[in-house]
Design an enzyme around this catalytic site. Structure first.
Site, mmCIF file in Angstrom:
data_model
loop_
_atom_site.group_PDB
_atom_site.id
_atom_site.type_symbol
_atom_site.label_atom_id
_atom_site.label_comp_id
_atom_site.label_asym_id
_atom_site.label_seq_id
_atom_site.Cartn_x
_atom_site.Cartn_y
_atom_site.Cartn_z
ATOM 1 N N ASP A 61 -60.058 -4.499 -22.121
ATOM 2 C CA ASP A 61 -60.904 -5.470 -22.845
ATOM 3 C C ASP A 61 -60.672 -5.312 -24.338
ATOM 4 O OD1 ASP A 61 -62.797 -7.129 -23.875
ATOM 5 O OD2 ASP A 61 -64.521 -5.920 -23.256
ATOM 6 N N ASP A 83 -54.569 -12.787 -31.823
ATOM 7 C CA ASP A 83 -53.645 -12.761 -32.972
ATOM 8 C C ASP A 83 -52.580 -13.851 -32.780
ATOM 9 O OD1 ASP A 83 -52.192 -11.760 -35.277
ATOM 10 O OD2 ASP A 83 -53.215 -9.850 -34.927
ATOM 11 N N LYS A 88 -59.880 -8.075 -26.121
ATOM 12 C CA LYS A 88 -60.148 -9.428 -26.648
ATOM 13 C C LYS A 88 -59.079 -9.809 -27.678
ATOM 14 C CE LYS A 88 -65.063 -9.263 -25.651
ATOM 15 N NZ LYS A 88 -65.238 -7.816 -25.392
HETATM 16 O O1 O7E Z 1 -74.305 -5.113 -21.863
HETATM 17 P P1 O7E Z 1 -73.558 -4.122 -21.055
HETATM 18 O O2 O7E Z 1 -73.833 -2.711 -21.476
HETATM 19 O O3 O7E Z 1 -73.718 -4.334 -19.566
HETATM 20 O O4 O7E Z 1 -72.000 -4.289 -21.377
HETATM 21 C C1 O7E Z 1 -71.356 -5.518 -21.280
HETATM 22 C C2 O7E Z 1 -69.893 -5.359 -21.567
HETATM 23 O O5 O7E Z 1 -69.290 -6.634 -21.526
HETATM 24 C C3 O7E Z 1 -69.570 -4.796 -22.949
HETATM 25 O O6 O7E Z 1 -68.346 -4.089 -22.852
HETATM 26 C C4 O7E Z 1 -69.363 -6.022 -23.798
HETATM 27 O O7 O7E Z 1 -68.488 -5.783 -24.874
HETATM 28 C C5 O7E Z 1 -68.735 -6.961 -22.800
HETATM 29 N N1 O7E Z 1 -68.954 -8.392 -23.047
HETATM 30 C C6 O7E Z 1 -70.215 -8.886 -23.208
HETATM 31 O O8 O7E Z 1 -71.220 -8.182 -23.101
HETATM 32 N N2 O7E Z 1 -70.368 -10.218 -23.499
HETATM 33 C C7 O7E Z 1 -69.336 -11.067 -23.595
HETATM 34 O O9 O7E Z 1 -69.551 -12.245 -23.839
HETATM 35 C C8 O7E Z 1 -68.048 -10.585 -23.375
HETATM 36 C C9 O7E Z 1 -67.881 -9.257 -23.043
HETATM 37 C C10 O7E Z 1 -66.616 -8.852 -22.583
HETATM 38 O O10 O7E Z 1 -66.411 -7.863 -21.944
HETATM 39 O O11 O7E Z 1 -65.632 -9.682 -22.769
HETATM 40 C C11 O7E Z 1 -64.544 -9.527 -22.008
HETATM 41 C C12 O7E Z 1 -64.927 -9.396 -20.551
#
Ligand code: O7E
EC number: 4.1.1.23
Length: 211
Positions: free
Chosen positions: A58, A63, A60
């Protein structure tokens, strides 16, 4: 079956591995992001690989196409099975991630809409829908959509059809796992599991969404 994906945002390497090991029987994949990699190093992937679960990077990625390509090559060389990229950088940049992933028999997912309150500032008004369309056009393997807004997941499902939707935001961010599990292919859970007194027991509880 809806998958359960553990978001392993734990800073201590030993604790991260312990939690992953204890939760392994109840989860389908592990998502590793900047918090763990920046504190434990990229070699954490080697520690987790032994569990035999797919590992999602992850990062994200957001670039220019060439840099995206370099990042994704490093991701798959490290041993990850999938990568998460942003789509707002444009189709050429997102496609670079998808191509590298597929060249490595891996997967690439595009963020369509995020789960936090501030996400509505930019993702709403048609942007998330455009990002979902871009994910389809780029042949991405799926999208990320917010567990905190099930109605938005339903809307994005209309666009991506059978492509995978992975959804973070249950538990700590307020999303209801059972509601979301019916709409998506995978639910991403972090704090509710890794901050629990007994992470494995909590993972087992969440694993009831796998049906
Ligand atoms: O809230 P938690 O602790 O259950 O963690 C959620 C995880 O998902 C955390 O790593 C956060 O960075 C990620 N996340 C989100 O919470 N919201 C998003 O919109 C996107 C992500 C994410 O992981 O994006 C890629 C999957």
């Amino acid at each position: 079956m809806t998958e359960l994906i553990l978001s392993l945002d734990v800073l201590d390497r030993k604790r991260a591995v312990q939690i992953a090991e204890s939760c392994a029987p109840f989860i389908d994949e592990i998502k590793v992001g900047y918090p763990l990699v920046l504190s434990a190093g990229l070699s954490i992937v080697e520690d987790l690989a032994g569990l035999g679960l797919p590992l999602i990077a992850d990062f994200k990625v957001a670039d220019i196409p060439n840099t995206n390509r370099l990042i994704c090559e490093a991701v798959f060389a490290a041993g990850f099975d999938a990568v998460i990229a942003h789509g707002f950088v444009g189709a050429d940049a997102a496609r670079a991630c998808v191509e590298v992933a597929h060249n490595h028999s891996g997967a690439a997912y595009i963020v369509a809409e995020m789960s936090h309150p501030g996400a509505t500032e930019f993702f709403h008004g048609g942007v998330a829908e455009s990002l979902a369309e871009l994910a389809v056009a780029c042949r991405a393997d799926g999208i990320i959509a917010p567990a905190t807004r099930p109605e938005r997941i339903a809307r994005l499902r209309e666009i991506v059809g059978e492509k995978a939707i992975y959804s973070p935001g249950v538990g700590a961010q307020g999303g209801d796992p059972d509601t979301v599990a019916r709409l998506v292919d995978g639910v991403i859970v972090g704090r509710s599991i890794y901050e629990a007194e007994d992470p494995a027991a909590e993972a087992e509880r969440f694993s009831r969404i796998r049906r």
